[in-house]
Design a protein around this motif. Sequence first.
Motif: not given
Length: 301
Positions: A16-17, A42-43, A45-49, A248, A250, A286
């Motif tokens: 994302p994004p 978008r709820h 996949h997270f780049a930080e994951v 990714s 999360g 987490e």
Amino acid sequence: MTATFTLAHFSDVHLPPVSGFTWRYWNAKRLLGYLNWQRKRRHVHFAEVADRLIADAHALRTDHIVITGDLVNLGLPAEHEAALAWLRRVGPPGRVTVIPGNHDIYSHMHGDRGVARWAEYMDAEEETLAFPFVRRIGSLALIGLNSAVETPPFVASGLLGARQIEIAREQLARLGQEGAVRVVLIHHPPLAGMTTSRRSLRDAAHFVHLLEREGAELVIYGHNHTPAVDWLPAREKPVPLVAAASASAGAALGDEPLARYNLFTFFDTPNGLRIRHVVRGLETPEGPVVKLSEDVLEKLD
């Protein structure tokens, strides 16, 4: 092989994004994809994951990282640029290999160079990017295929094409004669029936015939966002086919688990090559990255 080698396999990062959505690239497929991203993906996949999993692979001193496609979402130039910046944070081209997925080659690019921006991670120049490519890393040979083609709305199927399959046949034959450990990279599931027809590899039968004839030590892929291990009977010995989940995720979505990646260790034994397969990832959104499973890829009669 004379020493152990570790290969980390990531897939379906969906960074994302979504950005760069100008009128030039607006069409029905991208509109529907954007709505799906806003409503659902978008709820998940997270780049930080993905970065946490990459950091885990680096902490384990992985020799090389492979990413089997879907780095982005709508195949927009701004997304390709952002993905290149992310790849450079993952590692230098000599330590990272990437192939495109259907979301990377999503719809008409109006002359934009698209995934050619990532050519250095495929051992090529932008002007000479071609598939399949071969990257030699010690005793390993990574054969990178491109199954991603532009498709209409609601279709995410793939196609290799006769020319790519024939070149891959020649490469696998030559590398087999050289005694290389052949690892085939493809985004779409390689066998018919592994997903729905609108998401499948359209020339899977031809690709399977190639693998049955020439063999490979390992085939790795993504696309389904679910881990799997299957076996394909071949002329010399069965070929393991191993899928990666999204790197990714999360949040779990349906049958798709939280983020995971595959870690393969190749080593010699008196009985020949062995491949240890470890799946690492999240047990809770987490929580830390942990070992989720471990096996040895060998087909017992």
